[in-house]
Design a protein around this motif. Structure first.
Motif, PDB file in Angstrom:
ATOM      1  N   VAL A  76      42.372  43.127  49.340  1.00  0.00           N
ATOM      2  CA  VAL A  76      41.283  44.077  49.624  1.00  0.00           C
ATOM      3  C   VAL A  76      39.728  43.443  49.817  1.00  0.00           C
ATOM      4  O   VAL A  76      38.742  44.198  50.326  1.00  0.00           O
ATOM      5  N   ARG A  77      39.719  43.707  48.282  1.00  0.00           N
ATOM      6  CA  ARG A  77      38.660  43.690  47.679  1.00  0.00           C
ATOM      7  C   ARG A  77      37.507  42.406  46.116  1.00  0.00           C
ATOM      8  O   ARG A  77      39.238  42.761  45.772  1.00  0.00           O
ATOM      9  N   LEU A  78      37.181  42.104  46.587  1.00  0.00           N
ATOM     10  CA  LEU A  78      37.068  40.944  44.676  1.00  0.00           C
ATOM     11  C   LEU A  78      35.686  40.827  44.583  1.00  0.00           C
ATOM     12  O   LEU A  78      34.314  41.297  45.022  1.00  0.00           O
ATOM     13  N   THR A  79      35.378  40.955  43.341  1.00  0.00           N
ATOM     14  CA  THR A  79      33.950  40.912  43.141  1.00  0.00           C
ATOM     15  C   THR A  79      34.359  39.822  41.372  1.00  0.00           C
ATOM     16  O   THR A  79      35.029  39.935  40.288  1.00  0.00           O
ATOM     17  N   SER A  80      33.305  39.326  42.165  1.00  0.00           N
ATOM     18  CA  SER A  80      32.793  37.872  40.880  1.00  0.00           C
ATOM     19  C   SER A  80      32.205  37.955  39.620  1.00  0.00           C
ATOM     20  O   SER A  80      31.024  37.914  40.744  1.00  0.00           O
ATOM     21  N   TYR A  81      31.792  38.057  38.860  1.00  0.00           N
ATOM     22  CA  TYR A  81      31.261  37.681  37.309  1.00  0.00           C
ATOM     23  C   TYR A  81      30.573  36.610  36.900  1.00  0.00           C
ATOM     24  O   TYR A  81      32.030  36.112  35.930  1.00  0.00           O
ATOM     25  N   LEU A  82      29.923  36.569  37.422  1.00  0.00           N
ATOM     26  CA  LEU A  82      29.618  35.258  37.196  1.00  0.00           C
ATOM     27  C   LEU A  82      28.595  34.225  34.981  1.00  0.00           C
ATOM     28  O   LEU A  82      27.785  35.103  35.664  1.00  0.00           O
ATOM     29  N   LEU A 114      31.341  38.667  27.694  1.00  0.00           N
ATOM     30  CA  LEU A 114      31.337  39.247  26.352  1.00  0.00           C
ATOM     31  C   LEU A 114      31.328  38.124  25.357  1.00  0.00           C
ATOM     32  O   LEU A 114      30.703  38.053  24.250  1.00  0.00           O
ATOM     33  N   ASP A 115      32.075  37.044  25.690  1.00  0.00           N
ATOM     34  CA  ASP A 115      32.430  36.317  24.350  1.00  0.00           C
ATOM     35  C   ASP A 115      31.477  34.969  25.375  1.00  0.00           C
ATOM     36  O   ASP A 115      31.810  34.735  27.300  1.00  0.00           O
ATOM     37  N   SER A 116      30.763  33.838  24.672  1.00  0.00           N
ATOM     38  CA  SER A 116      30.319  32.879  25.730  1.00  0.00           C
ATOM     39  C   SER A 116      31.398  31.898  25.771  1.00  0.00           C
ATOM     40  O   SER A 116      30.758  31.132  27.185  1.00  0.00           O
ATOM     41  N   GLU A 117      32.282  31.527  25.845  1.00  0.00           N
ATOM     42  CA  GLU A 117      33.832  30.975  26.626  1.00  0.00           C
ATOM     43  C   GLU A 117      34.219  31.428  27.573  1.00  0.00           C
ATOM     44  O   GLU A 117      34.975  30.533  28.804  1.00  0.00           O
ATOM     45  N   TRP A 118      33.538  32.203  27.814  1.00  0.00           N
ATOM     46  CA  TRP A 118      34.573  33.505  29.198  1.00  0.00           C
ATOM     47  C   TRP A 118      33.232  33.038  29.924  1.00  0.00           C
ATOM     48  O   TRP A 118      31.822  33.547  30.030  1.00  0.00           O
ATOM     49  N   LEU A 119      33.730  32.299  31.102  1.00  0.00           N
ATOM     50  CA  LEU A 119      32.414  31.382  32.122  1.00  0.00           C
ATOM     51  C   LEU A 119      32.388  32.186  33.328  1.00  0.00           C
ATOM     52  O   LEU A 119      31.612  31.990  33.924  1.00  0.00           O
ATOM     53  N   ILE A 120      33.858  33.023  33.136  1.00  0.00           N
ATOM     54  CA  ILE A 120      33.536  33.533  34.715  1.00  0.00           C
ATOM     55  C   ILE A 120      34.980  35.342  34.543  1.00  0.00           C
ATOM     56  O   ILE A 120      36.094  34.621  33.726  1.00  0.00           O
ATOM     57  N   GLU A 121      34.555  35.802  35.594  1.00  0.00           N
ATOM     58  CA  GLU A 121      35.571  37.007  35.447  1.00  0.00           C
ATOM     59  C   GLU A 121      36.277  37.527  36.546  1.00  0.00           C
ATOM     60  O   GLU A 121      34.797  37.636  37.082  1.00  0.00           O
ATOM     61  N   ILE A 122      37.040  38.108  36.833  1.00  0.00           N
ATOM     62  CA  ILE A 122      36.824  38.772  38.895  1.00  0.00           C
ATOM     63  C   ILE A 122      37.480  39.562  38.344  1.00  0.00           C
ATOM     64  O   ILE A 122      39.155  40.328  38.266  1.00  0.00           O
TER      65      ILE A 122
END
Length: 128
Positions: A76-82, A114-122
């Motif tokens: 019902v809700r989503l936040t993406s960190y790019l 936190l890690d440069s290899e992590w391109l996106i977090e949801i």
């Protein structure tokens, strides 16, 4: 549980076709809040590309939701960190595909992970 989408046509800017301004959740018995979920495989290794990470993220979200007896239909809700604003299009496409075209309130934020290899977090909120 009933979901009512609210995207008023007057007095506020119109949403694009891939999200809603708000969803009202009526009669929910459970809420599940997913921590930021990354595009890591089961051994913790990030996907090599943005597309690989998006596939892994949505797979991980499905597994986590299943552990609570839910599916992506309960989101019902989503936040993406790019990590980069240029990832917005691929992220939106993957979200629309994962949700089968169903629109939910969503926010995308450009942030340093936190890690440069992590391109996106949801981050996800689900209800049933």
């Amino acid at each position: 549980m009933e979901l009512v989408t609210h995207s008023p046509g007057d007095g506020v800017y119109p949403p694009t076709g891939d999200y809603a301004h708000a969803i009202e959740v009526r009669g929910a018995e459970r809420l599940v809040f997913l921590a930021g979920t990354m595009g890591l495989d089961p051994s913790g290794v990030p996907g090599a590309t943005l597309d690989d990470q998006l596939v892994l993220i949505w797979s991980n979200i499905r597994v986590i939701l299943a552990s609570a007896g839910m599916t992506v239909d309960n989101i019902v809700r989503l936040t993406s960190y790019l990590r980069d604003a240029s990832y917005a299009g691929a992220n939106a496409k993957a979200r629309v595909e994962a949700l089968g075209g169903r629109v939910v309130p969503t926010t995308a934020i450009v942030a340093q992970t936190l890690d440069s290899e992590w391109l996106i977090e949801i981050e996800v909120t689900a209800a049933s």
